[in-house]
Design an enzyme around this catalytic site. Sequence first.
Site, short mmCIF file in Angstrom:
data_model
loop_
_atom_site.label_atom_id
_atom_site.label_comp_id
_atom_site.label_asym_id
_atom_site.label_seq_id
_atom_site.Cartn_x
_atom_site.Cartn_y
_atom_site.Cartn_z
N HIS A 119 1.04 -1.18 -0.15
CA HIS A 119 0.03 -0.12 0.06
C HIS A 119 0.94 1.26 0.05
CE1 HIS A 119 0.59 -1.42 4.02
NE2 HIS A 119 0.88 -0.21 4.46
N ASP A 120 0.48 2.16 -0.89
CA ASP A 120 0.90 3.57 -0.90
C ASP A 120 2.29 3.66 -1.51
OD1 ASP A 120 -1.45 5.00 0.52
OD2 ASP A 120 -0.82 3.64 2.18
N GLY A 137 5.06 -1.27 2.69
CA GLY A 137 4.15 0.01 2.38
C GLY A 137 4.86 1.32 2.43
#
Length: 256
Positions: A119-120, A137
């Site tokens: 994520h991200d 992440g």
Amino acid sequence: MIHPTAIVHEGAKLASDVSVGPYSIIGEHVEIGAGTSVGPHVVINGHTRIGTDNRIFQFSSLGEMPQDKKYQGEETRLEIGDRNVIREFCTFNRGTSQDVGVTRVGDDNWIMAYVHLAHDCQIGNHTIFANNAQLAGHVQVGDYAILGGFTVVHQFCHIGGHSITGMGTILFKDVPPYVTAAGHDAQPHGINSEGLKRRGFSSEAILAIKRAYKTLYKSGLTLEQAKLALAEQTHACLEIQILTDFLAHSTRGIIR
């Protein structure tokens, strides 16, 4: 162009020439641009936007919810640019509300099998990820960076443009632009001079980058002292500005 065994949600937005292979699943909020091909047994889910002329190979999973226990179903996204090659068994998760809310992959990237983008993550353009490169992440990867096979990157690390990692590298700190990194924990091993030559850097610029590397790693200066010395070197070579900007924004510290 869509195989009869594929399941494409009626709400998905696919350009007229997108091809979808057997048994693939395309979710409701997915957008896919012209010229992109999706192989068999691919799952694309969530609020995912994919640009033009991408080639996505079999068994990849794109846009699923992040592997983050804090995630509570917020509307976050995955965005993939144009002309990317995404090989078998890749997993790209969408973002979280604790960060920018979107995982991004730029243009013209070559991403080999079993690569994970958590994520991200923010991936630039013209990168190469060899087999089994794994990003936690919030990792950022600059343009033209190359990650060797089985490179593992700790969350929040930044990898500078034109850098390269050796096979099996484990990163807990940031890798400055132009640097060759290898080992566990990763250490610097000179600059990526061959990559710079292939991308058209002049011999003068490469010499200046080598001098900057020696200032950063071989001079005996503290990091703050090296930053001041590098600031002076930017007057003679604009490419050094990329390095000084990176160091100014590094929060995890750099490999030493």
